[in-house]
Design a protein around this motif. Sequence first.
Motif, PDB file in Angstrom:
ATOM      1  N   VAL A   1       2.203   3.697  10.927  1.00  0.00           N
ATOM      2  CA  VAL A   1       1.092   3.977  10.028  1.00  0.00           C
ATOM      3  C   VAL A   1       0.687   2.691   9.304  1.00  0.00           C
ATOM      4  N   THR A   2      -0.611   2.495   9.140  1.00  0.00           N
ATOM      5  CA  THR A   2      -1.140   1.352   8.396  1.00  0.00           C
ATOM      6  C   THR A   2      -1.513   1.825   6.999  1.00  0.00           C
ATOM      7  N   VAL A   3      -0.992   1.159   5.964  1.00  0.00           N
ATOM      8  CA  VAL A   3      -1.204   1.613   4.592  1.00  0.00           C
ATOM      9  C   VAL A   3      -1.615   0.473   3.670  1.00  0.00           C
ATOM     10  N   SER A   4      -2.128   0.869   2.527  1.00  0.00           N
ATOM     11  CA  SER A   4      -2.331  -0.035   1.409  1.00  0.00           C
ATOM     12  C   SER A   4      -1.303   0.348   0.354  1.00  0.00           C
ATOM     13  N   VAL A   5      -0.811  -0.654  -0.378  1.00  0.00           N
ATOM     14  CA  VAL A   5       0.212  -0.406  -1.389  1.00  0.00           C
ATOM     15  C   VAL A   5      -0.192  -1.124  -2.671  1.00  0.00           C
ATOM     16  N   SER A   6      -0.089  -0.418  -3.785  1.00  0.00           N
ATOM     17  CA  SER A   6      -0.354  -0.992  -5.104  1.00  0.00           C
ATOM     18  C   SER A   6       0.853  -0.760  -5.998  1.00  0.00           C
ATOM     19  N   VAL A   7       1.189  -1.758  -6.816  1.00  0.00           N
ATOM     20  CA  VAL A   7       2.289  -1.620  -7.771  1.00  0.00           C
ATOM     21  C   VAL A   7       1.777  -2.033  -9.147  1.00  0.00           C
ATOM     22  N   LEU A   8       1.983  -1.154 -10.121  1.00  0.00           N
ATOM     23  CA  LEU A   8       1.574  -1.401 -11.502  1.00  0.00           C
ATOM     24  C   LEU A   8       2.800  -1.580 -12.389  1.00  0.00           C
ATOM     25  N   ASP A   9       2.656  -2.374 -13.447  1.00  0.00           N
ATOM     26  CA  ASP A   9       3.737  -2.458 -14.436  1.00  0.00           C
ATOM     27  C   ASP A   9       3.564  -1.312 -15.430  1.00  0.00           C
ATOM     28  N   ALA A  10       4.425  -1.241 -16.431  1.00  0.00           N
ATOM     29  CA  ALA A  10       4.408  -0.128 -17.379  1.00  0.00           C
ATOM     30  C   ALA A  10       3.113  -0.059 -18.181  1.00  0.00           C
ATOM     31  N   GLY A  11       2.399  -1.165 -18.303  1.00  0.00           N
ATOM     32  CA  GLY A  11       1.137  -1.185 -19.022  1.00  0.00           C
ATOM     33  C   GLY A  11      -0.066  -0.859 -18.155  1.00  0.00           C
ATOM     34  N   GLY A  12       0.168  -0.572 -16.879  1.00  0.00           N
ATOM     35  CA  GLY A  12      -0.922  -0.242 -15.971  1.00  0.00           C
ATOM     36  C   GLY A  12      -1.597  -1.449 -15.356  1.00  0.00           C
ATOM     37  N   HIS A  13      -0.961  -2.621 -15.467  1.00  0.00           N
ATOM     38  CA  HIS A  13      -1.513  -3.840 -14.878  1.00  0.00           C
ATOM     39  C   HIS A  13      -1.071  -3.963 -13.425  1.00  0.00           C
ATOM     40  N   LEU A  14      -1.994  -4.314 -12.566  1.00  0.00           N
ATOM     41  CA  LEU A  14      -1.687  -4.476 -11.149  1.00  0.00           C
ATOM     42  C   LEU A  14      -0.839  -5.727 -10.952  1.00  0.00           C
ATOM     43  N   LEU A  15       0.397  -5.537 -10.479  1.00  0.00           N
ATOM     44  CA  LEU A  15       1.305  -6.658 -10.228  1.00  0.00           C
ATOM     45  C   LEU A  15       1.272  -7.117  -8.780  1.00  0.00           C
ATOM     46  N   ALA A  16       1.113  -6.168  -7.873  1.00  0.00           N
ATOM     47  CA  ALA A  16       1.107  -6.512  -6.451  1.00  0.00           C
ATOM     48  C   ALA A  16       0.239  -5.506  -5.703  1.00  0.00           C
ATOM     49  N   PHE A  17      -0.438  -5.998  -4.680  1.00  0.00           N
ATOM     50  CA  PHE A  17      -1.315  -5.159  -3.874  1.00  0.00           C
ATOM     51  C   PHE A  17      -1.365  -5.736  -2.466  1.00  0.00           C
ATOM     52  N   ARG A  18      -1.397  -4.854  -1.492  1.00  0.00           N
ATOM     53  CA  ARG A  18      -1.518  -5.305  -0.102  1.00  0.00           C
ATOM     54  C   ARG A  18      -2.284  -4.262   0.682  1.00  0.00           C
ATOM     55  N   ARG A  19      -3.365  -4.688   1.316  1.00  0.00           N
ATOM     56  CA  ARG A  19      -4.106  -3.814   2.219  1.00  0.00           C
ATOM     57  C   ARG A  19      -4.138  -4.484   3.567  1.00  0.00           C
ATOM     58  N   ASP A  20      -3.601  -3.817   4.548  1.00  0.00           N
ATOM     59  CA  ASP A  20      -3.631  -4.336   5.905  1.00  0.00           C
ATOM     60  C   ASP A  20      -5.077  -4.330   6.396  1.00  0.00           C
ATOM     61  N   ASP A  21      -5.439  -5.323   7.151  1.00  0.00           N
ATOM     62  CA  ASP A  21      -6.809  -5.411   7.656  1.00  0.00           C
ATOM     63  C   ASP A  21      -7.209  -4.207   8.501  1.00  0.00           C
ATOM     64  N   ARG A  22      -6.240  -3.513   9.045  1.00  0.00           N
ATOM     65  CA  ARG A  22      -6.541  -2.332   9.869  1.00  0.00           C
ATOM     66  C   ARG A  22      -6.668  -1.059   9.047  1.00  0.00           C
ATOM     67  N   ALA A  23      -6.336  -1.132   7.751  1.00  0.00           N
ATOM     68  CA  ALA A  23      -6.383   0.055   6.896  1.00  0.00           C
ATOM     69  C   ALA A  23      -7.825   0.387   6.524  1.00  0.00           C
ATOM     70  N   VAL A  24      -8.064   1.647   6.272  1.00  0.00           N
ATOM     71  CA  VAL A  24      -9.371   2.085   5.804  1.00  0.00           C
ATOM     72  C   VAL A  24      -9.627   1.422   4.457  1.00  0.00           C
TER      73      VAL A  24
END
Length: 143
Positions: free
Chosen positions: A32-55
Amino acid sequence: MSTTTTAVVPLTIQDAEFLVTAARRAAEAAGVTVSVSVLDAGGHLLAFRRDDRAVLISGETSTRKAYTALQLDCATADLVDAVRPDGLFHTLPTALDRPLLFLAGGVPVHRDGRLIGAIGVGGGVPEQDHGFAVAAVEALVQE
């Protein structure tokens, strides 16, 4: 009287990148091809990855799933029944006047019993996204 408090180590960028990698590996193992987002406790985006094949929309979806898990401190998979037409609610408004997405795939991250962030995975079917997020959090805890 003196009280001692124990500081909880916050979610670091290294933790966030580990979560993204672990979730993507779990998804890749399932084909499966996915996008992943990780937020810290304050709701700030710390890490994000979207595969080029993902919608394309899977990136925003993963971020909303993480935000929902963070705000409600529960796995979004636990909310699915509440948002059905006869459930407790359909959507809750955000500050941006956009509805939150209550699809499985958002999981809060705890350390020493305290909420320190959240991960959101989008791109697979809801049960898969939830499983990928849980696998990533479990891998972080075991590290």
